[in-house]
Enzyme design. Sequence first.
Site, short mmCIF file in Angstrom:
data_model
loop_
_atom_site.label_atom_id
_atom_site.label_comp_id
_atom_site.label_asym_id
_atom_site.label_seq_id
_atom_site.Cartn_x
_atom_site.Cartn_y
_atom_site.Cartn_z
N HIS A 186 36.21 -1.78 17.58
CA HIS A 186 36.41 -3.13 17.04
C HIS A 186 37.69 -3.79 17.54
O HIS A 186 37.77 -5.01 17.60
CB HIS A 186 36.39 -3.10 15.51
N HIS A 205 36.90 -7.24 18.81
CA HIS A 205 37.43 -8.47 18.22
C HIS A 205 38.16 -9.30 19.26
O HIS A 205 38.13 -10.54 19.23
CB HIS A 205 38.40 -8.15 17.07
N LYS A 244 28.67 6.01 6.01
CA LYS A 244 29.60 4.96 5.55
C LYS A 244 30.02 5.23 4.10
O LYS A 244 31.19 5.11 3.74
CB LYS A 244 28.99 3.57 5.69
N ARG A 282 39.13 5.16 6.38
CA ARG A 282 38.14 4.09 6.57
C ARG A 282 38.36 3.36 7.90
O ARG A 282 37.43 2.78 8.46
CB ARG A 282 38.19 3.11 5.39
N ASN A 321 36.34 1.23 12.35
CA ASN A 321 36.67 0.15 13.29
C ASN A 321 36.63 0.62 14.74
O ASN A 321 37.13 -0.08 15.64
CB ASN A 321 38.06 -0.42 12.97
N HIS A 381 28.76 -10.05 17.30
CA HIS A 381 29.75 -9.03 16.95
C HIS A 381 29.36 -7.65 17.54
O HIS A 381 30.17 -6.97 18.17
CB HIS A 381 29.85 -8.97 15.42
P1 NAD Z 1 24.16 -13.09 10.26
O1 NAD Z 1 24.29 -12.91 8.81
O2 NAD Z 1 24.68 -14.35 10.86
O3 NAD Z 1 22.63 -12.90 10.67
C1 NAD Z 1 22.27 -13.05 12.02
C2 NAD Z 1 21.13 -14.07 12.19
O4 NAD Z 1 19.91 -13.45 11.78
C3 NAD Z 1 21.27 -15.30 11.32
O5 NAD Z 1 20.78 -16.41 12.03
C4 NAD Z 1 20.38 -14.99 10.12
O6 NAD Z 1 19.93 -16.14 9.44
C5 NAD Z 1 19.25 -14.27 10.81
N1 NAD Z 1 18.49 -13.36 9.98
C6 NAD Z 1 18.94 -12.54 9.01
N2 NAD Z 1 17.96 -11.74 8.59
C7 NAD Z 1 16.86 -12.07 9.27
C8 NAD Z 1 15.53 -11.57 9.29
N3 NAD Z 1 15.15 -10.54 8.54
N4 NAD Z 1 14.65 -12.17 10.12
C9 NAD Z 1 15.02 -13.19 10.93
N5 NAD Z 1 16.27 -13.67 10.99
C10 NAD Z 1 17.18 -13.10 10.17
O7 NAD Z 1 24.88 -11.89 11.06
P2 NAD Z 1 25.03 -10.32 10.77
O8 NAD Z 1 25.14 -9.70 12.09
O9 NAD Z 1 24.02 -9.83 9.83
O10 NAD Z 1 26.43 -10.24 10.03
C11 NAD Z 1 27.61 -10.67 10.65
C12 NAD Z 1 28.63 -10.95 9.58
O11 NAD Z 1 28.87 -9.77 8.84
C13 NAD Z 1 29.96 -11.42 10.10
O12 NAD Z 1 30.41 -12.51 9.33
C14 NAD Z 1 30.88 -10.22 9.88
O13 NAD Z 1 32.21 -10.60 9.66
C15 NAD Z 1 30.27 -9.60 8.67
N6 NAD Z 1 30.52 -8.16 8.55
C16 NAD Z 1 30.99 -7.72 7.37
C17 NAD Z 1 31.21 -6.36 7.18
C18 NAD Z 1 31.66 -5.86 5.83
O14 NAD Z 1 31.98 -4.68 5.72
N7 NAD Z 1 31.67 -6.70 4.83
C19 NAD Z 1 30.95 -5.46 8.21
C20 NAD Z 1 30.45 -5.95 9.42
C21 NAD Z 1 30.24 -7.31 9.58
N1 GLY Z 2 32.92 -2.60 8.70
C1 GLY Z 2 34.06 -1.80 8.49
C2 GLY Z 2 34.29 -1.43 7.08
O1 GLY Z 2 33.48 -1.69 6.23
O2 GLY Z 2 35.31 -0.87 6.79
#
Ligand code: NAD
Ligand code: GLY
Length: 363
Positions: free
Chosen positions: A254, A258, A233, A247, A251, A271
């Site tokens: 995705h 999505h 990444k 970049r 996706n 997701h």
């Molecule tokens: P999340 O942050 O909702 O975490 C998933 C669940 O796991 C939640 O209930 C959280 O409280 C719990 N949790 C987290 N860590 C834990 C641990 N160590 N032990 C027990 N429970 C734990 O979901 P996610 O999958 O981490 O992230 C999804 C989000 O990330 C979405 O909003 C998505 O849009 C975003 N995202 C952003 C990017 C980026 O490049 N910025 C890339 C991919 C996804």
């Molecule tokens: N998750 C896709 C990006 O960071 O570009």
Amino acid sequence: MSQNAPRVEVRLPATSTDRQYPIYIGRGTLEQGAILPKLLGDRGVCLVTNETVGPLYEALVLESLGDQRKVTRVLLPDGESHKTLESFGTIVTAALEDQQERSCVFIALGGGVVGDITGFAAAAFLRGADFIQIPTTLLAQVDSSVGGKTAINHPMGKNLIGAFHQPIGVIIDTMTLNTLSEREFAAGLAEVVKYGLIADAHFFHRLLESVDALKRRDQATISEVISRCCEIKADIVNQDEREGGVRAVLNFGHTFGHAIERELGFGQWLHGEAVAVGMVIATRISVARGQIDVQVLEGLVRFLETFDLPTAPPPEMGLDDFMRAMQGDKKVQSGKIRFVLLDGLGGACVTADVDESEIAASL
Ligand code: NAD
Ligand code: GLY
């Protein structure tokens, strides 16, 4: 640095300033109290977590912050439905009320939701404060914590308000994965296998051979896997921070994924689960075009099934549903849906030139 905590470095090409940041990866990186203080110096901190992760890991972080600095603590409710302007306001208000200065550092302790909101709050606080990511889900460790995309949701769609704002460091403690549910862990693995498909054939095969170790959450295997994902990444982000070109290959899976999330209602499928199916569809199209061997598709499906990830779209979704939902994606450009396809194992290309009939044949 202990052998358990490899360090991957993200170096972004010089724009106005030359920016780079370390990613520490390993078991116990949070307990090695020196990492966080070294990144922070004596600066104030706004520590953001949620009501699930806070009780598990906040104390560990607070301990390494010491008691000499100003610390603002923010505990958000858990869930994607709280990735809102309101949570953003809660964070910024708490920091302002504590009279934090622009030199303070925001710390995101949690999954991608906490990471995205905190990063965006840091980007906007007093026109831009630094932040550190401490990702605690596999998805956040291999994807969202690296690369500087920050965002909150709008009632009209996901991640519609945000900024590119790179962290000053990422601390990944693989020990935190021990408390993650099977379902969330598997969802993260979907993003992991994506890196093999789009960027590293050898890594893809290693993953297929490592399913037992991954199922056991073997720490050494997990550290190695996360390191490789972060390297891939970082390499892509280094080439194209703002997604003007390469970049977009991140996706992969995705566009279809999505569409599934949107059609079912966000939160029904995770997701990573939707991306798993999206990757299967995109790989099938790539096979039909002769761009990749069918064995890759078979290997992908086997890997996903091992972790109980879905490999077929929800039965209620047909071609029309996919086409409608994909038109609404924010990555549509000039009305054209852009697809990422495989071009040999470990290679990917972006194209708007995919026929509806090809999609229909691959669902
Ligand atoms: P999340 O942050 O909702 O975490 C998933 C669940 O796991 C939640 O209930 C959280 O409280 C719990 N949790 C987290 N860590 C834990 C641990 N160590 N032990 C027990 N429970 C734990 O979901 P996610 O999958 O981490 O992230 C999804 C989000 O990330 C979405 O909003 C998505 O849009 C975003 N995202 C952003 C990017 C980026 O490049 N910025 C890339 C991919 C996804
Ligand atoms: N998750 C896709 C990006 O960071 O570009």
